[in-house]
Design a protein around this motif. Sequence first.
Motif, PDB file in Angstrom:
ATOM      1  N   PRO A 240       0.575  -1.194  -0.540  1.00 51.79           N
ATOM      2  CA  PRO A 240       0.176  -0.260  -0.059  1.00 51.79           C
ATOM      3  C   PRO A 240       0.920   1.016   0.089  1.00 51.79           C
ATOM      4  CG  PRO A 240      -0.643  -1.350   1.473  1.00 51.79           C
ATOM      5  CD  PRO A 240       0.519  -2.051   0.951  1.00 51.79           C
ATOM      6  N   PRO A 241       0.606   2.501  -0.954  1.00 54.89           N
ATOM      7  CA  PRO A 241       1.053   3.422  -0.686  1.00 54.89           C
ATOM      8  C   PRO A 241       0.940   4.395   0.539  1.00 54.89           C
ATOM      9  CG  PRO A 241      -0.746   3.535  -1.902  1.00 54.89           C
ATOM     10  CD  PRO A 241      -0.708   2.521  -1.930  1.00 54.89           C
ATOM     11  N   PRO A 242       1.476   5.529   0.691  1.00 52.07           N
ATOM     12  CA  PRO A 242       1.940   6.089   1.917  1.00 52.07           C
ATOM     13  C   PRO A 242       0.135   6.652   2.678  1.00 52.07           C
ATOM     14  CG  PRO A 242       3.696   6.590   0.638  1.00 52.07           C
ATOM     15  CD  PRO A 242       2.603   5.662   0.107  1.00 52.07           C
ATOM     16  N   SER A 243      -0.548   6.979   1.431  1.00 52.46           N
ATOM     17  CA  SER A 243      -2.298   7.292   1.465  1.00 52.46           C
ATOM     18  C   SER A 243      -3.110   6.044   1.886  1.00 52.46           C
ATOM     19  CB  SER A 243      -2.231   8.309   0.091  1.00 52.46           C
ATOM     20  OG  SER A 243      -2.341   6.968  -0.577  1.00 52.46           O
ATOM     21  N   ALA A 244      -2.808   5.288   2.153  1.00 53.20           N
ATOM     22  CA  ALA A 244      -3.654   4.113   2.214  1.00 53.20           C
ATOM     23  C   ALA A 244      -2.586   3.487   3.448  1.00 53.20           C
ATOM     24  CB  ALA A 244      -3.173   2.280   1.207  1.00 53.20           C
ATOM     25  N   LEU A 245      -1.972   3.489   3.875  1.00 61.13           N
ATOM     26  CA  LEU A 245      -1.517   3.176   5.112  1.00 61.13           C
ATOM     27  C   LEU A 245      -2.368   4.544   6.368  1.00 61.13           C
ATOM     28  CD1 LEU A 245       2.550   2.438   4.615  1.00 61.13           C
ATOM     29  CD2 LEU A 245       0.096   1.376   4.884  1.00 61.13           C
ATOM     30  N   ALA A 246      -1.936   4.973   5.815  1.00 67.89           N
ATOM     31  CA  ALA A 246      -2.610   6.612   6.346  1.00 67.89           C
ATOM     32  C   ALA A 246      -4.522   6.347   6.960  1.00 67.89           C
ATOM     33  CB  ALA A 246      -2.418   8.004   5.963  1.00 67.89           C
ATOM     34  N   ALA A 247      -5.141   5.610   5.761  1.00 61.57           N
ATOM     35  CA  ALA A 247      -6.405   5.569   5.538  1.00 61.57           C
ATOM     36  C   ALA A 247      -6.971   3.721   6.882  1.00 61.57           C
ATOM     37  CB  ALA A 247      -6.782   5.297   4.099  1.00 61.57           C
ATOM     38  N   ILE A 248      -5.308   3.677   6.699  1.00 55.61           N
ATOM     39  CA  ILE A 248      -5.624   1.996   7.757  1.00 55.61           C
ATOM     40  C   ILE A 248      -5.201   2.277   9.282  1.00 55.61           C
ATOM     41  CG2 ILE A 248      -4.204  -0.229   8.314  1.00 55.61           C
ATOM     42  CD1 ILE A 248      -3.681  -0.320   5.450  1.00 55.61           C
ATOM     43  N   CYS A 249      -4.646   2.905   9.285  1.00 60.00           N
ATOM     44  CA  CYS A 249      -4.293   3.823  10.126  1.00 60.00           C
ATOM     45  C   CYS A 249      -5.668   4.220  11.199  1.00 60.00           C
ATOM     46  CB  CYS A 249      -3.304   4.829  11.171  1.00 60.00           C
ATOM     47  SG  CYS A 249      -1.141   3.698  10.621  1.00 60.00           S
ATOM     48  N   ASN A 250      -6.198   5.136  10.040  1.00 57.41           N
ATOM     49  CA  ASN A 250      -7.699   5.936  10.358  1.00 57.41           C
ATOM     50  C   ASN A 250      -8.393   4.481  11.247  1.00 57.41           C
ATOM     51  OD1 ASN A 250      -6.136   8.610  10.199  1.00 57.41           O
ATOM     52  ND2 ASN A 250      -6.825   8.501   8.333  1.00 57.41           N
ATOM     53  N   ALA A 305       1.220  11.472  11.383  1.00 55.53           N
ATOM     54  CA  ALA A 305       0.237  11.692  12.113  1.00 55.53           C
ATOM     55  C   ALA A 305      -0.701  10.810  12.309  1.00 55.53           C
ATOM     56  CB  ALA A 305      -0.423  13.160  10.912  1.00 55.53           C
ATOM     57  N   ALA A 306      -0.981  10.170  11.396  1.00 54.86           N
ATOM     58  CA  ALA A 306      -1.979   9.063  11.437  1.00 54.86           C
ATOM     59  C   ALA A 306      -1.653   7.956  12.412  1.00 54.86           C
ATOM     60  CB  ALA A 306      -2.647   8.215   9.780  1.00 54.86           C
ATOM     61  N   ALA A 345       0.076  19.071  12.275  1.00 57.28           N
ATOM     62  CA  ALA A 345      -0.662  17.796  12.790  1.00 57.28           C
ATOM     63  C   ALA A 345      -0.035  16.567  13.375  1.00 57.28           C
ATOM     64  CB  ALA A 345      -0.998  17.185  11.174  1.00 57.28           C
ATOM     65  N   VAL A 346       1.793  16.511  12.520  1.00 61.11           N
ATOM     66  CA  VAL A 346       1.853  15.296  13.521  1.00 61.11           C
ATOM     67  C   VAL A 346       2.621  16.056  15.064  1.00 61.11           C
ATOM     68  CG1 VAL A 346       5.187  15.238  13.407  1.00 61.11           C
ATOM     69  CG2 VAL A 346       3.569  14.824  10.975  1.00 61.11           C
ATOM     70  N   ALA A 347       2.756  17.334  15.131  1.00 61.37           N
ATOM     71  CA  ALA A 347       3.163  17.641  16.626  1.00 61.37           C
ATOM     72  C   ALA A 347       1.697  17.621  17.664  1.00 61.37           C
ATOM     73  CB  ALA A 347       3.202  19.516  16.849  1.00 61.37           C
ATOM     74  N   ARG A 348       0.709  17.443  16.698  1.00 63.29           N
ATOM     75  CA  ARG A 348      -1.235  17.531  17.675  1.00 63.29           C
ATOM     76  C   ARG A 348      -1.083  15.562  17.851  1.00 63.29           C
ATOM     77  NH1 ARG A 348      -3.995  18.887  14.450  1.00 63.29           N
ATOM     78  NH2 ARG A 348      -4.110  15.951  13.497  1.00 63.29           N
TER      79      ARG A 348
END
Length: 501
Positions: A240-250, A305-306, A345-348
């Motif tokens: 999965p590309p980074p955007s898909a990994l972020a969606a998985i995390c979310n 961030a995700a 976003a990363v800091a939060r």
Amino acid sequence: MVARQRITQESFDEAVQENITEFDMTPEEAVKSAVEEFEMQGADLTGIIKSADGGNIDSHPATLAVQRLTAAVGAACDAGSAEQTQSETDACQQLLQVLRSSDKETRAEAVTVAVKAGAVRALLSSHAVTQEAASAGRTCLALSVLPVLLISDGAQDDFAAAGGVETLAGLLDRWTGANLRPGSGDVIGAAAAAIEAAAAKHENSKCAFVDAGVHTRLIGAAVASRPPGGGEGVGGQHPPPPSALAAICNALRSFATADDLRPSTSRAFQNGRTIANAGALDAMYGILQRENDSDAAAWHPELVAAVCGAMRRIAVNDDTCTEFADLGGLAATMQAVRKGMGSAAVARSGFGLLRQLANSDAIKNTIVDQDGLELINTAVGAHIACAGPLEQALGLLASLMLRNPAVAERAVAAGCIDTALDAMRAAEAAGNRGFADSAVGAQWACMALRNMVARNPELRPAVLEKGAEPFLRRAKVAHPATCDDVGAAALRDLGFDDYLA
């Protein structure tokens, strides 16, 4: 903030008809008057069809688009010829265009109409979602419509009633594991986004997804993204590309978040433990480690961030926090925060995760030993006008010092008094221009100062010499809802008898 009253389509239609029959208005005048009346009452008209036809949606563009999609889905699933599957794709694209109107009010109305017309069920039964032969592009298109629809009232219930959980679980099976192929990563990301939308603020769907093992499929896809020894990825050449990994995390985060206020209890804590035990800690650590090792051009702050946001919800108890820290997750999180300091976003999210991990006393000391106090100082300076990072960074500072006199001493030595007062100074400078952000910064600065001296009376002179008293008193007046109690507590622990004044 008081929630705006939601009204039904029936109530709006009755008001329009009353204007027509009782006040002899034209249909256009009746609709306009009804809108003005409800808005004066503070009602939320989101998704209300504002026309004299009201609930009669037969001729609405969204209804027509759904009808075309439903017919195309039936034909494609029955025969599956190239011409019929293309017709389904064209109909899906048309519906998406209707739902993505540039006008916010028109868009909300279109979503409501599409849901009433059966769009969710049509998409879940589409050839692109249910059939093995569907191409990645067609599948991603169909899946991309679901999150748009699932924000509407009733859409999530439609999703559950139509077997959405089982449908998306089956879809993941066809595109993950041994079935990885070109486009798998994009499909996994689109499915994860739809899963997150279906689970958001819907307790039954969260639990159904976990019970169906959807979390294990998502974790497996995340693990498959990690190249072993620099290879292409576990189990195939299509991670999965980074955007898909972020969606998985979310999506994983949503399963472990108690955000549905309707049921009396939530299974978020249990879901968090289940997800952690299914291998999420190793998967999340692996992603962080890879992002930390990447150069600036290949670094993805939205993914970092995700990951941190998901881990914050998954780390629900001391054992999970400790296991993640021992795995290397604590050091990786701190490194990611340093690397992504310029991203709010990363800091939060990063400080939010560190704050969660700091619920373990042993981890508190490790954070301090790894220059965590200096990291907090840097973050507050970098995001002095941003509520999210301020709340999490100052909240972490307060947590580190809570019932920990040794850390309070180190915080004073590290310059954290100035950091807290800088946040309060920025709050005063913002004034009414940024009330919410200002209140957050002042609130957590008050709490940090209180914890600094609560068990260290010898630190009071250092705090007072910096001018903390007037800042605390002004914060109580400027932000009574958030700072009155914590400001009074700080003044009390600083030795003032008139702390309530």
